[in-house]
Design a protein around this motif. Structure first.
Motif, PDB file in Angstrom:
ATOM      1  N   ASP A   1       8.658   3.130  -5.629  1.00  0.00           N
ATOM      2  CA  ASP A   1       8.949   4.241  -5.138  1.00  0.00           C
ATOM      3  C   ASP A   1      10.202   4.475  -4.799  1.00  0.00           C
ATOM      4  OD1 ASP A   1       6.333   4.618  -6.212  1.00  0.00           O
ATOM      5  OD2 ASP A   1       5.654   5.627  -4.594  1.00  0.00           O
TER       6      ASP A   1
ATOM      7  N   ASP B   1       3.605   1.923  -0.810  1.00  0.00           N
ATOM      8  CA  ASP B   1       2.991   2.995  -1.706  1.00  0.00           C
ATOM      9  C   ASP B   1       2.192   4.348  -0.795  1.00  0.00           C
ATOM     10  OD1 ASP B   1       1.796   4.100  -3.849  1.00  0.00           O
ATOM     11  OD2 ASP B   1      -0.304   3.204  -3.103  1.00  0.00           O
TER      12      ASP B   1
ATOM     13  N   CYS C   1       9.214   4.158  -0.951  1.00  0.00           N
ATOM     14  CA  CYS C   1       8.903   5.408  -1.025  1.00  0.00           C
ATOM     15  C   CYS C   1       9.861   6.480  -0.527  1.00  0.00           C
ATOM     16  CB  CYS C   1       7.350   5.883  -0.448  1.00  0.00           C
ATOM     17  SG  CYS C   1       6.121   4.850  -1.415  1.00  0.00           S
TER      18      CYS C   1
ATOM     19  N   HIS D   1       2.482   5.810   2.268  1.00  0.00           N
ATOM     20  CA  HIS D   1       3.209   6.549   2.934  1.00  0.00           C
ATOM     21  C   HIS D   1       2.693   6.521   4.573  1.00  0.00           C
ATOM     22  CE1 HIS D   1       4.380   9.018  -0.821  1.00  0.00           C
ATOM     23  NE2 HIS D   1       4.505   7.819  -0.861  1.00  0.00           N
TER      24      HIS D   1
ATOM     25  N   TYR E   1      11.538   9.195  -7.551  1.00  0.00           N
ATOM     26  CA  TYR E   1      10.490   9.876  -7.814  1.00  0.00           C
ATOM     27  C   TYR E   1      10.680  10.561  -9.257  1.00  0.00           C
ATOM     28  CZ  TYR E   1       7.812   8.630  -3.804  1.00  0.00           C
ATOM     29  OH  TYR E   1       6.935   7.913  -2.989  1.00  0.00           O
TER      30      TYR E   1
HETATM   31 FE    FE Z   1       5.358   6.942  -2.753  1.00  0.00          FE
END
Ligand code: FE
Ligand code: CA
Length: 528
Positions: free
Chosen positions: A194, A421, A167, A423, A197
């Protein structure tokens, strides 16, 4: 892949036929790959630096590792500033960083079909060994990368250290934490998704700006990766050691499930064309093996590896084959939709592969490197009805239970689940039903927070009140940014939650927030 370029025969009155499109996609061959090895391309004269993404390596085993680079003198333009023709690239891998002891070298064509990326697969390297590598094209020389092979399958190494990250929203924060990760000197990195994005410019922050609208075409995905990989901290971490990458949803589209968009009224065939673009751009940018070369909208990303007999790891793809997310029912969160046995995150083929691979494992530790949280964690606010994420394993509760039961029944040794995923940092003890404390703990789950997504986080104990009290399986929760470092020996597995105090401007400091240990033989999580 563009709709206009597809054969007219795929069209019918209602638009593009999903069935015909899939048949067409399956017939695509690996021509782009073959042209890499065709006769030598002319030497290209560059007027500006072509190695703008640096170098990367990945997917090591005991005798090989993928070496990666990409030519793009104008990385943010369609075509990367390259001619629409193959260009010769020379590669070398050496014992030393001054390249006096070169062990292998060769030439390959970087082709426009694959965005002038190159993926070299040298074989016959020494096991458990560090190497330097670099590329040359024309009169340009790439930065030097460091990479390693893993120990032989029957070796019993004393220790393994790896980093886990996920992420990294470019707009939401800087990738400063990778500066500390380089200093941590991991043997390798797991990226759990991620990596980019897909959103339009300006949606997630103003630290840096995505170019253009939400990405859909191959050029748009390529340029998005070019923006991210232009980051010098990310480049330095790729150059420091090999990575094992897997994707989550944002490499394609938020909350995607197989060929189903979260948005209503999206044509499936068109969504699959977009998926083909996303997957091709991903392959081009990542140090992946030829076995992951996409064919149309399909790409095999799940795979396994081992670090001698100390650890085996199973890298999963919980996006490409999953059934659609069930509807969330606030009154009865683990409802009939969530517990339906037909729901699957893995798909039947990957699930069977995973079960068989775990049964055959000789690893002391068995590590599942995957995307979404496995704990049945109730994430509602205090004093409100329970709430589970239907995009995560709780939405696929039947398969989740089957997986944990398989681990228990087949006595898979020391299972550890790694997750991204969400965060936020979590340490969870997994049971078949996480709310039945009388059940045996089957596996330990360590969830890494985001590297930058969400901007600066918070170390407050809000999570303690909201989550720890109501989720007996959760031993730690924190909402700062960062990554985790795992130190593995035959006796213990230690997870160090590294957090960074600032991602909105340069100079963030990365420190250790908490450490948790699991002893081999008992999946209980202790504070270290
Ligand atoms: Fe994410
Ligand atoms: Ca995600």
């Amino acid at each position: 892949m563009n709709l206009e370029d597809l054969p007219k025969a795929l069209q019918h009155e209602g638009g593009l036929s999903r069935r015909l499109f899939l048949a067409y996609a399956a017939s695509l061959s690996s021509i782009p790959l073959l042209s890499r090895y065709a006769s030598a391309a002319p030497v290209h004269v560059f007027t500006s630096e072509p190695f703008t993404f640096g170098v990367a390596s990945g997917d090591p085993d005991h005798e090989s590792v993928i070496l990666w680079t990409r030519l793009a003198p104008k990385p943010l333009e369609p075509g990367g500033g390259m001619p629409k023709a193959p260009v010769e690239v020379h590669w070398e891998i050496a014992e030393d960083s001054s390249f006096k002891k070169i062990v292998q070298s060769g030439k390959i064509n970087a082709t426009p079909e694959l965005g002038h990326s190159v993926h070299i697969e040298p074989r016959g390297l020494k096991p458990d060994h560090w190497y330097s590598y670099r590329f040359k094209s024309g009169d340009a020389t790439s930065p030097i990368g460091r990479t390693r092979t893993l120990p032989a399958p029957d070796a019993s190494p004393d220790k393994l250290r790896f980093a886990v990250t996920s992420c990294q929203n470019f707009e939401a924060g800087l990738f400063t934490a990778y500066q500390q990760m380089v200093k941590d000197k991991p043997d390798f990195v797991f990226h759990l998704g991620d990596y980019i994005y897909e959103y339009a410019s300006g949606r997630n922050g103003k630290v840096r700006t995505h170019l253009g609208p939400e990405i859909e075409s191959l050029d748009q995905y390529r340029i998005r990766y070019a923006q991210y990989r232009g980051d010098k901290d990310l480049q330095a971490m790729h150059a420091a050691c090999p990575w094992f990458v897997t994707w989550d949803d944002h490499e394609f589209d938020n909350n995607c499930a197989n060929d189903i968009s979260e948005q209503k009224n999206v044509d499936t065939a068109k969504f699959l064309i977009r998926r083909a673009n996303a997957y091709q751009a991903y392959y081009e940018m990542m140090p992946l093996r030829t076995s992951s070369l996409p064919v149309g909208p399909n790409m095999t990303l799940y795979r396994k590896g081992s670090f001698g007999t100390l650890a085996e790891f199973f890298i999963l793809d919980t996006r490409q084959y999953r059934t659609d997310q069930p509807n969330n029912d606030r009154k009865s969160p683990l409802n009939a939709a969530a517990t339906n046995p037909r729901n699957s995150l893995l798909g039947e083929t990957q699930r069977k592969w995973l079960f068989d691979s775990m049964n055959a494992s000789k690893g002391t530790w068995n590590i599942l490197a995957q995307q979404v949280m496995m704990a049945l964690a109730d994430r509602s606010k205090a004093n409100s009805p329970a709430n589970y994420s239907m995009d995560q394993w709780p939405g696929y509760a039947h398969e989740r239970a089957a997986l944990l039961k398989h681990i228990q029944d087949h006595k898979i040794t020391n299972p550890v689940v790694l997750t991204g995923d969400i965060h936020s940092n979590w340490a969870n003890e997994l049971r078949i039903d996480d709310f039945k404390q009388e059940q045996a703990i089957i596996a330990s789950e360590f969830v890494t927070t985001s590297l930058s997504s969400g901007g600066n986080g918070s170390a407050t104990i809000r999570g303690l009140d909201e989550y720890l009290g109501r989720n007996p399986c959760t031993k730690f929760h924190n909402r700062e940014r960062g990554y985790i470092i795992c130190d593995v020996t035959a006796k213990t597995y230690t997870t160090d939650y590294k957090v960074i105090d600032e991602v909105l401007k340069p100079g963030g400091k990365t420190t250790s927030r908490a450490k948790f240990t699991v002893e081999a033989g008992t999946p209980k999580i202790h504070e270290a």
